[in-house]
Design a protein around this motif. Structure first.
Motif, PDB file in Angstrom:
ATOM      1  N   PHE A 173       3.627   6.877  -5.019  1.00  0.00           N
ATOM      2  CA  PHE A 173       3.667   7.533  -6.528  1.00  0.00           C
ATOM      3  C   PHE A 173       2.056   8.207  -6.682  1.00  0.00           C
ATOM      4  O   PHE A 173       2.008   8.921  -7.632  1.00  0.00           O
ATOM      5  CB  PHE A 173       3.820   6.433  -7.522  1.00  0.00           C
ATOM      6  CG  PHE A 173       5.284   6.159  -7.731  1.00  0.00           C
ATOM      7  CD1 PHE A 173       6.211   6.717  -8.414  1.00  0.00           C
ATOM      8  CD2 PHE A 173       5.649   4.819  -7.104  1.00  0.00           C
ATOM      9  CE1 PHE A 173       7.224   6.383  -8.518  1.00  0.00           C
ATOM     10  CE2 PHE A 173       6.953   4.376  -7.271  1.00  0.00           C
ATOM     11  CZ  PHE A 173       7.946   5.348  -7.802  1.00  0.00           C
ATOM     12  N   GLU A 174       1.307   7.699  -6.026  1.00  0.00           N
ATOM     13  CA  GLU A 174      -0.173   8.294  -6.476  1.00  0.00           C
ATOM     14  C   GLU A 174      -0.859   9.316  -5.546  1.00  0.00           C
ATOM     15  O   GLU A 174      -1.920   9.771  -5.916  1.00  0.00           O
ATOM     16  CB  GLU A 174      -1.284   7.082  -6.454  1.00  0.00           C
ATOM     17  CG  GLU A 174      -0.690   6.027  -7.413  1.00  0.00           C
ATOM     18  CD  GLU A 174      -0.799   6.364  -9.042  1.00  0.00           C
ATOM     19  OE1 GLU A 174      -1.595   7.464  -9.321  1.00  0.00           O
ATOM     20  OE2 GLU A 174       0.258   6.089  -9.656  1.00  0.00           O
ATOM     21  N   THR A 202       0.706  -1.292  -0.006  1.00  0.00           N
ATOM     22  CA  THR A 202       0.186   0.029  -0.068  1.00  0.00           C
ATOM     23  C   THR A 202       0.925   1.314  -0.058  1.00  0.00           C
ATOM     24  O   THR A 202       0.648   2.217  -0.605  1.00  0.00           O
ATOM     25  CB  THR A 202      -0.901   0.147   1.222  1.00  0.00           C
ATOM     26  OG1 THR A 202      -1.593  -1.272   1.055  1.00  0.00           O
ATOM     27  CG2 THR A 202      -1.872   1.091   1.175  1.00  0.00           C
ATOM     28  N   LEU A 203       1.924   1.123   0.851  1.00  0.00           N
ATOM     29  CA  LEU A 203       2.937   2.385   0.797  1.00  0.00           C
ATOM     30  C   LEU A 203       3.402   2.899  -0.480  1.00  0.00           C
ATOM     31  O   LEU A 203       3.749   3.733  -0.939  1.00  0.00           O
ATOM     32  CB  LEU A 203       4.108   2.053   1.864  1.00  0.00           C
ATOM     33  CG  LEU A 203       3.682   2.365   3.467  1.00  0.00           C
ATOM     34  CD1 LEU A 203       4.606   2.128   4.158  1.00  0.00           C
ATOM     35  CD2 LEU A 203       3.114   3.830   3.480  1.00  0.00           C
ATOM     36  N   ASN A 204       3.925   1.615  -1.244  1.00  0.00           N
ATOM     37  CA  ASN A 204       4.534   1.690  -2.655  1.00  0.00           C
ATOM     38  C   ASN A 204       3.383   2.434  -3.604  1.00  0.00           C
ATOM     39  O   ASN A 204       3.536   3.191  -4.467  1.00  0.00           O
ATOM     40  CB  ASN A 204       4.697   0.264  -3.240  1.00  0.00           C
ATOM     41  CG  ASN A 204       6.053  -0.333  -2.823  1.00  0.00           C
ATOM     42  OD1 ASN A 204       6.922   0.401  -2.481  1.00  0.00           O
ATOM     43  ND2 ASN A 204       6.088  -1.547  -2.788  1.00  0.00           N
ATOM     44  N   LEU A 260       1.032  14.388  -0.827  1.00  0.00           N
ATOM     45  CA  LEU A 260       2.192  14.224  -0.219  1.00  0.00           C
ATOM     46  C   LEU A 260       3.420  14.978  -0.900  1.00  0.00           C
ATOM     47  O   LEU A 260       4.707  15.253  -0.205  1.00  0.00           O
ATOM     48  CB  LEU A 260       2.754  12.518   0.119  1.00  0.00           C
ATOM     49  CG  LEU A 260       1.811  11.897   1.089  1.00  0.00           C
ATOM     50  CD1 LEU A 260       2.073  10.376   0.898  1.00  0.00           C
ATOM     51  CD2 LEU A 260       1.734  12.274   2.309  1.00  0.00           C
ATOM     52  N   ASN A 261       3.191  15.314  -2.015  1.00  0.00           N
ATOM     53  CA  ASN A 261       4.329  15.961  -2.946  1.00  0.00           C
ATOM     54  C   ASN A 261       5.604  15.512  -2.888  1.00  0.00           C
ATOM     55  O   ASN A 261       6.592  16.158  -2.775  1.00  0.00           O
ATOM     56  CB  ASN A 261       4.286  17.477  -2.362  1.00  0.00           C
ATOM     57  CG  ASN A 261       3.079  18.225  -2.689  1.00  0.00           C
ATOM     58  OD1 ASN A 261       2.409  18.010  -3.687  1.00  0.00           O
ATOM     59  ND2 ASN A 261       2.729  19.048  -1.853  1.00  0.00           N
ATOM     60  N   PHE A 262       5.623  14.052  -2.935  1.00  0.00           N
ATOM     61  CA  PHE A 262       6.955  13.506  -3.344  1.00  0.00           C
ATOM     62  C   PHE A 262       7.357  13.745  -4.818  1.00  0.00           C
ATOM     63  O   PHE A 262       6.647  13.730  -5.786  1.00  0.00           O
ATOM     64  CB  PHE A 262       7.035  11.739  -3.007  1.00  0.00           C
ATOM     65  CG  PHE A 262       6.794  11.613  -1.704  1.00  0.00           C
ATOM     66  CD1 PHE A 262       7.900  11.823  -0.892  1.00  0.00           C
ATOM     67  CD2 PHE A 262       5.835  10.881  -1.228  1.00  0.00           C
ATOM     68  CE1 PHE A 262       7.821  11.736   0.534  1.00  0.00           C
ATOM     69  CE2 PHE A 262       5.696  10.451   0.048  1.00  0.00           C
ATOM     70  CZ  PHE A 262       6.749  10.897   1.048  1.00  0.00           C
ATOM     71  N   THR A 263       8.803  13.949  -4.994  1.00  0.00           N
ATOM     72  CA  THR A 263       9.294  14.098  -6.008  1.00  0.00           C
ATOM     73  C   THR A 263       9.497  12.464  -6.877  1.00  0.00           C
ATOM     74  O   THR A 263       9.452  11.692  -6.160  1.00  0.00           O
ATOM     75  CB  THR A 263      10.668  14.761  -6.100  1.00  0.00           C
ATOM     76  OG1 THR A 263      11.519  13.924  -5.560  1.00  0.00           O
ATOM     77  CG2 THR A 263      10.691  16.129  -5.679  1.00  0.00           C
ATOM     78  N   TYR A 264       9.635  12.544  -8.121  1.00  0.00           N
ATOM     79  CA  TYR A 264       9.996  11.215  -8.625  1.00  0.00           C
ATOM     80  C   TYR A 264      11.139  10.415  -7.962  1.00  0.00           C
ATOM     81  O   TYR A 264      11.008   9.162  -7.575  1.00  0.00           O
ATOM     82  CB  TYR A 264      10.042  11.194 -10.141  1.00  0.00           C
ATOM     83  CG  TYR A 264      10.067   9.736 -10.555  1.00  0.00           C
ATOM     84  CD1 TYR A 264       8.945   8.843 -10.893  1.00  0.00           C
ATOM     85  CD2 TYR A 264      11.391   9.120 -11.325  1.00  0.00           C
ATOM     86  CE1 TYR A 264       9.076   7.515 -11.528  1.00  0.00           C
ATOM     87  CE2 TYR A 264      11.372   8.078 -11.642  1.00  0.00           C
ATOM     88  CZ  TYR A 264      10.393   7.312 -11.801  1.00  0.00           C
ATOM     89  OH  TYR A 264      10.513   5.821 -12.514  1.00  0.00           O
ATOM     90  N   ALA A 265      11.957  11.186  -7.737  1.00  0.00           N
ATOM     91  CA  ALA A 265      13.256  10.585  -7.112  1.00  0.00           C
ATOM     92  C   ALA A 265      13.045   9.934  -5.824  1.00  0.00           C
ATOM     93  O   ALA A 265      13.481   8.990  -5.171  1.00  0.00           O
ATOM     94  CB  ALA A 265      14.563  11.189  -7.123  1.00  0.00           C
ATOM     95  N   ALA A 282       9.941   9.174  -4.416  1.00  0.00           N
ATOM     96  CA  ALA A 282       9.073   7.972  -4.536  1.00  0.00           C
ATOM     97  C   ALA A 282       9.843   6.647  -4.974  1.00  0.00           C
ATOM     98  O   ALA A 282       9.869   5.658  -4.639  1.00  0.00           O
ATOM     99  CB  ALA A 282       8.028   8.329  -5.430  1.00  0.00           C
ATOM    100  N   LEU A 283      10.709   6.795  -6.067  1.00  0.00           N
ATOM    101  CA  LEU A 283      11.781   5.558  -6.434  1.00  0.00           C
ATOM    102  C   LEU A 283      12.430   5.113  -5.169  1.00  0.00           C
ATOM    103  O   LEU A 283      12.593   4.025  -4.921  1.00  0.00           O
ATOM    104  CB  LEU A 283      12.236   6.014  -7.689  1.00  0.00           C
ATOM    105  CG  LEU A 283      13.165   4.957  -8.300  1.00  0.00           C
ATOM    106  CD1 LEU A 283      12.400   3.879  -8.914  1.00  0.00           C
ATOM    107  CD2 LEU A 283      14.034   5.487  -9.351  1.00  0.00           C
ATOM    108  N   GLY A 284      13.201   6.088  -4.552  1.00  0.00           N
ATOM    109  CA  GLY A 284      13.880   5.488  -3.541  1.00  0.00           C
ATOM    110  C   GLY A 284      13.124   5.011  -2.290  1.00  0.00           C
ATOM    111  O   GLY A 284      13.759   4.079  -1.755  1.00  0.00           O
ATOM    112  N   GLY A 285      12.168   5.609  -1.712  1.00  0.00           N
ATOM    113  CA  GLY A 285      11.452   5.173  -0.939  1.00  0.00           C
ATOM    114  C   GLY A 285      10.657   3.479  -1.549  1.00  0.00           C
ATOM    115  O   GLY A 285      10.622   2.464  -0.513  1.00  0.00           O
ATOM    116  N   THR A 286      10.463   3.554  -2.747  1.00  0.00           N
ATOM    117  CA  THR A 286      10.057   2.140  -3.297  1.00  0.00           C
ATOM    118  C   THR A 286      11.011   1.279  -3.066  1.00  0.00           C
ATOM    119  O   THR A 286      10.842  -0.011  -2.976  1.00  0.00           O
ATOM    120  CB  THR A 286       9.464   2.303  -4.642  1.00  0.00           C
ATOM    121  OG1 THR A 286       8.196   3.502  -4.652  1.00  0.00           O
ATOM    122  CG2 THR A 286       9.190   0.968  -5.402  1.00  0.00           C
ATOM    123  N   LEU A 287      12.217   1.635  -3.687  1.00  0.00           N
ATOM    124  CA  LEU A 287      13.333   0.632  -3.509  1.00  0.00           C
ATOM    125  C   LEU A 287      13.632   0.240  -1.841  1.00  0.00           C
ATOM    126  O   LEU A 287      13.986  -0.964  -1.778  1.00  0.00           O
ATOM    127  CB  LEU A 287      14.805   1.151  -3.940  1.00  0.00           C
ATOM    128  CG  LEU A 287      14.638   1.446  -5.384  1.00  0.00           C
ATOM    129  CD1 LEU A 287      15.894   2.274  -5.628  1.00  0.00           C
ATOM    130  CD2 LEU A 287      14.501   0.009  -6.182  1.00  0.00           C
TER     131      LEU A 287
END
Length: 91
Positions: A27-28, A21-23, A32-37, A39-44
Motif C-alpha cells: 500500500f505504501e 512488511t509486505l502488507n 511499485l505502482n500497484f492499484t488499490y485492487a 494491493a488488496l488482493g495481495g494483502t488478502l
C-alpha cells in the motif's frame, strides 16, 4: 524446547514479519505502482498465508488429529457462509 523446534518457530516468526512488511509495502511503496485492487488482493493472499502459519504451528493444529482440523475447517466455512448471507441481507 529443542534446537530444531526453536529453529522452526524462529523461521515462522521471520516469515510472519516479512509478510507484515509486505502488507505495508503493497500500500505504501509508490514506486511499485500497484492499484488499490492489486494491493488488496495481495494483502488478502498474505493474510491467508499468515493465518495458515499461525493456526498450523502456533496453535499446533499441524500435529493434531485430522478430525479436529476438519471440524475447524467446517467452522471456518460456516462462518464465511454467515458473512456472505449477512452481506446480501443488508438492503
Amino acid at each position: 524446547m529443542s534446537s530444531d523446534s526453536l529453529k522452526l518457530y524462529s523461521a515462522i516468526y521471520v516469515a510472519l514479519l516479512v509478510a507484515a512488511t509486505l502488507n505495508f509495502v503493497l500500500f505504501e511503496a509508490e514506486f511499485l505502482n500497484f492499484t488499490y485492487a492489486q494491493a488488496l488482493g495481495g494483502t488478502l493472499v498474505i493474510a491467508t498465508v499468515k493465518t495458515l502459519l499461525i493456526v498450523a504451528y502456533f496453535q499446533h493444529l499441524r500435529w493434531e488429529n485430522r478430525s479436529l482440523t476438519y471440524v475447524m475447517s467446517l467452522a471456518l466455512a460456516l462462518t464465511m457462509l454467515l458473512m456472505a448471507a449477512a452481506t446480501y441481507s443488508i438492503s
